[in-house]
Design a protein around this motif. Structure first.
Motif, PDB file in Angstrom:
ATOM      1  N   SER A 450      14.351   2.311   0.291  1.00  0.00           N
ATOM      2  CA  SER A 450      14.441   0.868   0.057  1.00  0.00           C
ATOM      3  C   SER A 450      13.435   0.079   0.891  1.00  0.00           C
ATOM      4  O   SER A 450      13.227  -1.114   0.654  1.00  0.00           O
ATOM      5  N   GLN A 451      12.826   0.754   1.879  1.00  0.00           N
ATOM      6  CA  GLN A 451      11.899   0.076   2.784  1.00  0.00           C
ATOM      7  C   GLN A 451      10.460   0.554   2.573  1.00  0.00           C
ATOM      8  O   GLN A 451       9.642   0.472   3.490  1.00  0.00           O
ATOM      9  N   MET A 452      10.146   1.023   1.354  1.00  0.00           N
ATOM     10  CA  MET A 452       8.845   1.661   1.156  1.00  0.00           C
ATOM     11  C   MET A 452       7.970   0.975   0.108  1.00  0.00           C
ATOM     12  O   MET A 452       6.985   1.546  -0.351  1.00  0.00           O
ATOM     13  N   ASP A 453       8.276  -0.267  -0.250  1.00  0.00           N
ATOM     14  CA  ASP A 453       7.509  -0.937  -1.296  1.00  0.00           C
ATOM     15  C   ASP A 453       6.353  -1.770  -0.759  1.00  0.00           C
ATOM     16  O   ASP A 453       5.606  -2.348  -1.559  1.00  0.00           O
ATOM     17  N   ASP A 454       6.208  -1.849   0.547  1.00  0.00           N
ATOM     18  CA  ASP A 454       5.084  -2.612   1.093  1.00  0.00           C
ATOM     19  C   ASP A 454       3.775  -1.916   0.732  1.00  0.00           C
ATOM     20  O   ASP A 454       3.610  -0.717   0.994  1.00  0.00           O
ATOM     21  N   PRO A 455       2.814  -2.629   0.141  1.00  0.00           N
ATOM     22  CA  PRO A 455       1.558  -1.987  -0.284  1.00  0.00           C
ATOM     23  C   PRO A 455       0.719  -1.445   0.856  1.00  0.00           C
ATOM     24  O   PRO A 455      -0.190  -0.641   0.637  1.00  0.00           O
ATOM     25  N   ARG A 456       1.022  -1.861   2.090  1.00  0.00           N
ATOM     26  CA  ARG A 456       0.264  -1.348   3.239  1.00  0.00           C
ATOM     27  C   ARG A 456       0.659   0.071   3.611  1.00  0.00           C
ATOM     28  O   ARG A 456      -0.092   0.771   4.299  1.00  0.00           O
ATOM     29  N   LEU A 457       1.851   0.488   3.187  1.00  0.00           N
ATOM     30  CA  LEU A 457       2.416   1.738   3.695  1.00  0.00           C
ATOM     31  C   LEU A 457       1.602   2.986   3.340  1.00  0.00           C
ATOM     32  O   LEU A 457       1.321   3.800   4.231  1.00  0.00           O
ATOM     33  N   PRO A 458       1.175   3.198   2.081  1.00  0.00           N
ATOM     34  CA  PRO A 458       0.447   4.436   1.770  1.00  0.00           C
ATOM     35  C   PRO A 458      -0.822   4.607   2.597  1.00  0.00           C
ATOM     36  O   PRO A 458      -1.079   5.693   3.136  1.00  0.00           O
ATOM     37  N   GLY A 459      -1.621   3.542   2.704  1.00  0.00           N
ATOM     38  CA  GLY A 459      -2.856   3.644   3.477  1.00  0.00           C
ATOM     39  C   GLY A 459      -2.592   3.888   4.949  1.00  0.00           C
ATOM     40  O   GLY A 459      -3.299   4.665   5.596  1.00  0.00           O
ATOM     41  N   LEU A 460      -1.562   3.238   5.481  1.00  0.00           N
ATOM     42  CA  LEU A 460      -1.244   3.404   6.895  1.00  0.00           C
ATOM     43  C   LEU A 460      -0.758   4.820   7.179  1.00  0.00           C
ATOM     44  O   LEU A 460      -1.168   5.444   8.176  1.00  0.00           O
ATOM     45  N   LEU A 461       0.099   5.361   6.323  1.00  0.00           N
ATOM     46  CA  LEU A 461       0.562   6.734   6.514  1.00  0.00           C
ATOM     47  C   LEU A 461      -0.593   7.726   6.434  1.00  0.00           C
ATOM     48  O   LEU A 461      -0.673   8.670   7.230  1.00  0.00           O
ATOM     49  N   THR A 462      -1.494   7.520   5.477  1.00  0.00           N
ATOM     50  CA  THR A 462      -2.649   8.410   5.338  1.00  0.00           C
ATOM     51  C   THR A 462      -3.502   8.387   6.596  1.00  0.00           C
ATOM     52  O   THR A 462      -3.905   9.445   7.114  1.00  0.00           O
TER      53      THR A 462
END
Length: 490
Positions: A450-462
């Motif tokens: 539920s806390q994973m829809d921020d568009p910044r998340l994929p790039g930051l995790l990578t």
């Protein structure tokens, strides 16, 4: 593991490291007086040192009275224990991401932080308008509601509403078996005070909710863990633990297990109940996620009728974490004693909070709210699984509902290192070892879909995984052992 160093100073450092590891396990109450230490060979393999280093470390620990040898049997923890320090619930090297640290960072970081490691739903998913309506309703109540203590067992209307909701899902309960608490955490704390004494053995899952570990250590329990599988605990290991350790309690989530998202099967639920009767084991079922189940799973309390099972509930996940309110559903002859203990430790609950919760959950719109939460979580899960796989993280199990995914990092990445790097970037992650008593979940992360829809998340995790991989490569860290086998995918 770092590359081998043969200088004498390095051996001294490694000997000290082994000694520190033993001290930390004892300080955390994971090893009680009389506990047998790992064999020389096992400890050497676990710590990545030579057997002679472990021999030297054990000899020093014997010399300072920490452990004692027993001819032909091995080494055992001596006593007595030092006073408990919650700051020592995890190894010193992992202090920055121990369970209490994860909770504090999730709570203290600002609204702009990304929190895929937290354990609650976004604010805009909560029924805020229903809460405002309940506040207006409470404002018209007699002044005593705003000023007085609550009754020892809790607001009668709330206890009745809870009993009715439990009965509707196939678990008939008398309102007199309900004790309202200030939270699910307080409910478990009361049970620990009521049922165990320092040194008593308590069985948990591995992995399990990290605050189970913190609470049990605060109560100086001897904690034993059993590996968790997609349909419940490993029953062979469960049976072995009962026979060997004779635990007083087993604490678990039956439905939508935290952190794995798995649910207990009916077959294993019945096995657990049979073993509990045979070994005089009390079962504590933390049931705070059941509202998110698309279909009811096997709940121990439903099968047992609250004879040997105590059920814990809470409204923090579905209604509001700000309105601290939970409950215990328990056998009738224990209710008054638990109420007395609650009075002795916190005196009373809050009429105002209980009135608001009671008003909201009895509103005709409440079932629709719960249905919408299930729908939104299902949609979030359908987005999160392919996203994580695209980033190289593999779910250990894809649950039928709920908020949690338990995922393995690719390659040799260490979730502890990743969490430390993430904090510097305003990202709160939940690394695997805070959930694992055996600390065998180095490669795992818990995600809240539920806390994973921020568009910044994929790039930051990578970016963070690239940084962590580079650091691991530079340090010469070998690939971590897997926590548990992944189920085959066709």
């Amino acid at each position: 593991m770092t590359a081998a160093i043969t200088a004498p100073a390095a051996k001294v450092g490694r000997t000290t490291h082994v000694m520190q590891y033993v001290h930390q396990r004892i300080a955390a109450r994971e090893w009680q007086p009389g506990t047998r230490l790992p064999s020389l060979r096992s400890m050497a393999r676990h710590q990545g040192v030579s057997k002679s280093t472990v021999v030297e470390a054990y000899e020093r620990l014997v010399a300072n009275g920490t452990i004692r040898p027993q001819a032909g049997s091995g080494f055992y923890v001596a006593g007595p224990l030092a006073p408990l320090s919650l700051a020592e619930i995890g190894p010193r090297l992992d202090r920055q991401i121990d369970p209490l640290w994860v909770a504090r960072q999730s709570l203290d970081m600002g609204a702009q932080a990304l929190k895929p490691g937290c354990g609650w739903l976004p604010a805009d998913w909560m029924p805020t308008e229903a809460i405002r309506n309940a506040l207006r309703h409470a404002a018209r109540e007699p002044a005593t509601l705003l000023t007085d203590y609550a009754a020892a067992l809790g607001l009668p209307a709330l206890r009745t509403a809870i009993a009715q909701q439990l009965s509707q899902r196939g678990q008939p309960v008398d309102p007199r078996q309900i004790l309202v608490t200030d939270s699910g955490t307080q409910a478990i704390d009361l049970l620990c005070r009521f049922l165990i004494r320092p040194g008593d053995t308590v069985l948990v899952d591995d992995p399990c909710y990290y605050n189970f570990l913190a609470l049990l250590r605060a109560h100086q329990a001897h904690i034993v863990s059993v590996p968790y599988q997609p349909d419940g605990p490993d029953m062979d290991r469960f049976h072995q633990a009962l026979a060997r350790h004779r635990p007083r309690l087993y604490i678990s989530n039956s439905g939508l297990h935290n952190p794995t998202g798995a649910s207990l099967s009916h077959h294993k639920a019945r096995q657990i109940l049979d073993l509990a009767r045979a070994h005089d084991l009390i079962l504590v079922e933390d049931d705070i996620f059941s509202a998110f189940e698309p279909a009811p799973s096997a709940h121990l309390a439903s099968l047992d009728g609250l004879n040997r099972v105590i059920q814990v509930g809470s409204f923090s996940k579905t209604l509001s974490a700000s309105l601290r309110c939970g409950y215990l559903a328990v056998r009738a002859d224990w209710v008054d004693a638990l109420a007395d203990l609650r009075t002795a430790t916190t005196f009373s609950g809050a009429w105002l909070t209980q009135s608001i919760v009671s008003h909201v959950i009895q509103d005709p719109a409440w079932p629709r709210h719960i249905g919408l939460l299930r729908q939104r979580l299902a949609q979030a899960m359908s987005r999160a699984v392919p996203l994580l796989r695209q980033l190289g993280l593999e779910p250990w199990h894809v649950p039928p509902g709920g908020m949690f995914l338990w995922c393995r990092l690719p390659g040799a990445l260490d979730s502890t290192r990743l969490a430390s790097l993430g904090l510097q970037q305003g990202l709160v992650l939940a690394p695997g070892n805070v959930f694992s008593l055996s600390r065998a979940a180095t490669a795992m992360l818990r995600f809240n879909v539920s806390q994973m829809d921020d568009p910044r998340l994929p790039g930051l995790l990578t970016t963070l995984m690239d940084q962590a991989g580079h650091m691991a490569h530079t340090a010469g860290i070998a690939e971590s052992s897997p926590f548990m086998p992944l189920p085959h995918r066709s």
